[in-house]
Scaffold this active site. Structure first.
Site, PDB file in Angstrom:
ATOM      1  CG  HIS A 149     -10.113  -2.871   2.760  1.00  0.00           C
ATOM      2  ND1 HIS A 149     -10.695  -2.872   1.522  1.00  0.00           N
ATOM      3  CD2 HIS A 149      -8.798  -3.118   2.560  1.00  0.00           C
ATOM      4  CE1 HIS A 149      -9.770  -3.131   0.607  1.00  0.00           C
ATOM      5  NE2 HIS A 149      -8.613  -3.282   1.210  1.00  0.00           N
TER       6      HIS A 149
HETATM    7  C1  UD1 Z   1      -4.467  -6.017   3.245  1.00  0.00           C
HETATM    8  C2  UD1 Z   1      -3.666  -5.439   2.074  1.00  0.00           C
HETATM    9  C3  UD1 Z   1      -4.604  -4.690   1.133  1.00  0.00           C
HETATM   10  C4  UD1 Z   1      -5.769  -5.559   0.706  1.00  0.00           C
HETATM   11  C5  UD1 Z   1      -6.462  -6.064   1.955  1.00  0.00           C
HETATM   12  C6  UD1 Z   1      -7.655  -6.933   1.645  1.00  0.00           C
HETATM   13  C7  UD1 Z   1      -1.353  -4.723   2.555  1.00  0.00           C
HETATM   14  C8  UD1 Z   1      -0.497  -3.565   2.769  1.00  0.00           C
HETATM   15  N1  UD1 Z   1      -2.672  -4.476   2.515  1.00  0.00           N
HETATM   16  O1  UD1 Z   1      -4.963  -4.915   3.989  1.00  0.00           O
HETATM   17  O2  UD1 Z   1      -3.892  -4.305  -0.011  1.00  0.00           O
HETATM   18  O3  UD1 Z   1      -6.654  -4.802  -0.075  1.00  0.00           O
HETATM   19  O4  UD1 Z   1      -5.513  -6.816   2.721  1.00  0.00           O
HETATM   20  O5  UD1 Z   1      -8.292  -7.295   2.799  1.00  0.00           O
HETATM   21  O6  UD1 Z   1      -0.874  -5.830   2.393  1.00  0.00           O
HETATM   22  N2  UD1 Z   1      -7.277  -8.752  10.541  1.00  0.00           N
HETATM   23  C9  UD1 Z   1      -8.021  -9.713  11.152  1.00  0.00           C
HETATM   24  N3  UD1 Z   1      -8.055 -10.952  10.568  1.00  0.00           N
HETATM   25  C10 UD1 Z   1      -7.387 -11.252   9.438  1.00  0.00           C
HETATM   26  C11 UD1 Z   1      -6.620 -10.247   8.835  1.00  0.00           C
HETATM   27  C12 UD1 Z   1      -6.575  -8.998   9.392  1.00  0.00           C
HETATM   28  O7  UD1 Z   1      -8.658  -9.494  12.171  1.00  0.00           O
HETATM   29  O8  UD1 Z   1      -7.478 -12.405   8.972  1.00  0.00           O
HETATM   30  C13 UD1 Z   1      -7.256  -7.397  11.148  1.00  0.00           C
HETATM   31  C14 UD1 Z   1      -6.051  -7.169  12.007  1.00  0.00           C
HETATM   32  O9  UD1 Z   1      -6.445  -6.525  13.152  1.00  0.00           O
HETATM   33  C15 UD1 Z   1      -5.170  -6.245  11.190  1.00  0.00           C
HETATM   34  C16 UD1 Z   1      -6.161  -5.527  10.289  1.00  0.00           C
HETATM   35  O10 UD1 Z   1      -7.252  -6.442  10.111  1.00  0.00           O
HETATM   36  O11 UD1 Z   1      -4.435  -5.353  11.967  1.00  0.00           O
HETATM   37  C17 UD1 Z   1      -5.561  -5.180   8.964  1.00  0.00           C
HETATM   38  O12 UD1 Z   1      -4.969  -6.344   8.339  1.00  0.00           O
HETATM   39  P1  UD1 Z   1      -3.671  -6.195   7.376  1.00  0.00           P
HETATM   40  O13 UD1 Z   1      -3.328  -7.510   6.802  1.00  0.00           O
HETATM   41  O14 UD1 Z   1      -2.614  -5.435   8.090  1.00  0.00           O
HETATM   42  O15 UD1 Z   1      -4.138  -5.241   6.235  1.00  0.00           O
HETATM   43  P2  UD1 Z   1      -5.518  -5.104   5.477  1.00  0.00           P
HETATM   44  O16 UD1 Z   1      -6.113  -3.818   5.892  1.00  0.00           O
HETATM   45  O17 UD1 Z   1      -6.368  -6.339   5.568  1.00  0.00           O
END
Ligand code: UD1
Length: 368
Positions: A206
Site C-alpha cells: 500500500h
Molecule cells: C495510512 C498511513 C500509513 C499506514 C496506512 C495503513 C499516513 C500518511 N499514512 O496510509 O502510514 O501504513 O494508513 O493503511 O497517515 N481509503 C478508503 N477507506 C478508508 C481509508 C482510506 O477507501 O477507510 C482510501 C482513500 O481513497 C484514500 C486512500 O485509501 O485516499 C489512502 O488513505 P490514507 O489514509 O490517505 O492513507 P493510507 O495509504 O491508508
C-alpha cells in the site's frame, strides 16, 4: 489538567497498538479514553478492528476521512483542539507514524498538554515517506519517548533527545498479537480459502512509493506473477492499491494469474489466521515486518529501506527492494531452503502496554 489520559487513533495500524494500552490503563484503574480521528473510516479498515480486539467505541469520532496530507492533517488538528480543550486531558498518547499521530502531537504540545509517543525513535531516513516526516516531527515535540527497541533509543540520543525522556518499553503491537493468536488460529481462514498451511504466501502492498508509481508497481507485479507459479499467494488489497490497480489497468494481470487470490482487506483475526500459517509474507507494511518476526515467519520487504532494522538483524525480515529479479530470487530461496528463522527481540513479550502505563504514570507523578 485533571482529565483522563487520551490515546488518539486514526488509521488501521493504530488500532492494534491502542487496544492493549486501553486495557492496561483500565486494569490499573486509570481513566483513559480513545479518540478516533476517522482518517480510516471503512468498516473493513476500522470498525472490524474495534470488534476483533474488544475495544470500546471511541469516546469521540471526528470523521475527518480522506484528503490531501495538508487538508487531512489540518482537519484532524482543528477537531482535536476542541476535544482537548473540552476534556482537559492529563496526557495525550499518540501511536505510530500516521498523519493523525503527528496532528495530535502538534495540537497537544501547543496546548501544553504532555505528549507521549508510543513507537518513538524509528527512522527509515527516507524523506520521501510521509511517515518519516510524521515520526521526526512527533518525536521532536513529545515529552515522553516510548520506544520499541534499542535502535530507536540510539536514533533519539543521536538527535540530541535527553536520555530521561526515552524509555524502551518494547513492542506494543506484539501484545495484541500474542493475546489474540489462539483465537486467530482457531478461525482456520487458510482452510476456508482452500489453502494448505505452510504452503502459501501472504502479500500486502500500500505504500505510495510502490503503488502510486506505475513502473514500480508493474515491476513488483511481474515478480509476483513468477512467485505465484511456485506457490499460491493471498493478497488482501488496501483501498489505495485497489484504486491504483484500476487507474494503471494492472488489475487484469493479477486477476488472470491462477494462483493469486485477491481479497478485500481482512479483519485482524482473519488476517492473523492467514499470516500465522503462511510459508512467508511479502509486504511493504511496517507492522507486518514486526508480526512475522514475532511469529518466526520469513518476510520479504518490498522497500529499499526499513525503519525497523531489528526485524532484519534479529528477526526474519529481508529488505529486498522492488527489483523484480531480487524478489524472485529471495522468494525462491525461501521456497527451497525455508528462509530465515530469527529470534524474537527483547521486550516483544506481550507486556509492553503494562510498561507504557508505568512509564506514563511515573512521568506524570514526577511533574505533579
Ligand atoms: C495510512 C498511513 C500509513 C499506514 C496506512 C495503513 C499516513 C500518511 N499514512 O496510509 O502510514 O501504513 O494508513 O493503511 O497517515 N481509503 C478508503 N477507506 C478508508 C481509508 C482510506 O477507501 O477507510 C482510501 C482513500 O481513497 C484514500 C486512500 O485509501 O485516499 C489512502 O488513505 P490514507 O489514509 O490517505 O492513507 P493510507 O495509504 O491508508
Amino acid at each position: 489538567m485533571a482529565g483522563p489520559i487520551l490515546t488518539i487513533v486514526g488509521a488501521r495500524p493504530n488500532f492494534m497498538k491502542a487496544a492493549p494500552i486501553h486495557r492496561a490503563y483500565e486494569q490499573a484503574g486509570v481513566p483513559h479514553e480513545l479518540i478516533h480521528t476517522g482518517q480510516h473510516y471503512d468498516d473493513a479498515m476500522s470498525k472490524v478492528f474495534f470488534d476483533d480486539l474488544g475495544m470500546p467505541k471511541p469516546s469521540v469520532y471526528l470523521g475527518v476521512g480522506s484528503a490531501s496530507h495538508a487538508v487531512q492533517t489540518a482537519t484532524v488538528m482543528i477537531g482535536l483542539e476542541k476535544v482537548f480543550l473540552e476534556k482537559k486531558p492529563r496526557m495525550v498518547l499518540v501511536v505510530g507514524d500516521v498523519n493523525s499521530t503527528m496532528a495530535a502531537a502538534l495540537v497537544a504540545s501547543k496546548l501544553l498538554i504532555p505528549v507521549a509517543h508510543v513507537e518513538a525513535g524509528l527512522r527509515s531516513r527516507d524523506w520521501t515517506m510521509p511517515e518519516e516526516v510524521n515520526r521526526v516531527v512527533t518525536d521532536s515535540i513529545s515529552d515522553l519517548l516510548l520506544t520499541p527497541s534499542p535502535d530507536a533509543d540510539e536514533n533519539l540520543l543521536a538527535e540530541g533527545k535527553p536520555k530521561e525522556r526515552i524509555r524502551c518499553v518494547g513492542n506494543v503491537m506484539i501484545d495484541t498479537l500474542f493475546m489474540h493468536l489462539p483465537r486467530a488460529k482457531a478461525l482456520d481462514v487458510p482452510g476456508q480459502m482452500g489453502l494448505v498451511p505452510g504452503q502459501y504466501g501472504v502479500l500486502t502492498l500500500h505504500r505510495p512509493s510502490n503503488v502510486d508509481d506505475a513502473p514500480t508497481f508493474e515491476r513488483i507485479i511481474s515478480a509476483l506473477l513468477y512467485v505465484q507459479e511456485r506457490t499460491p499467494l493471498v493478497f488482501p488489497v488496501h483501498p489505495r492499491t485497489r484504486a491504483r490497480l484500476s487507474t494503471f489497468d494492472l488489475g487484469r494481470k493479477l486477476e488472470a494469474a491462477p494462483n493469486i487470490k485477491l481479497v478485500e482487506p481482512l479483519g485482524y483475526l482473519e488476517f492473523m489466521s492467514l499470516v500465522s500459517r503462511s510459508r512467508f509474507c511479502l509486504t511493504d507494511s511496517g507492522g507486518l515486518q514486526e508480526e512475522t518476526t514475532a511469529l518466526g515467519i520469513p518476510c520479504l520487504t518490498l522497500r529499499e529501506n526499513t525503519e525497523r532494522p531489528i526485524t532484519v538483524e534479529e528477526g526474519t525480515n529481508t529488505v529486498v527492494g522492488t527489483d523484480a529479479r531480487r524478489i524472485r530470487e529471495e522468494a525462491d530461496r525461501i521456497l527451497t531452503s525455508g528462509g530465515r528463522a530469527g529470534r524474537v527481540p527483547a521486550l516483544w513479550d506481550g507486556k509492553a502496554s503494562e510498561r507504557i502505563v508505568q512509564a506514563t504514570l511515573q512521568f506524570l507523578n514526577a511533574r505533579s
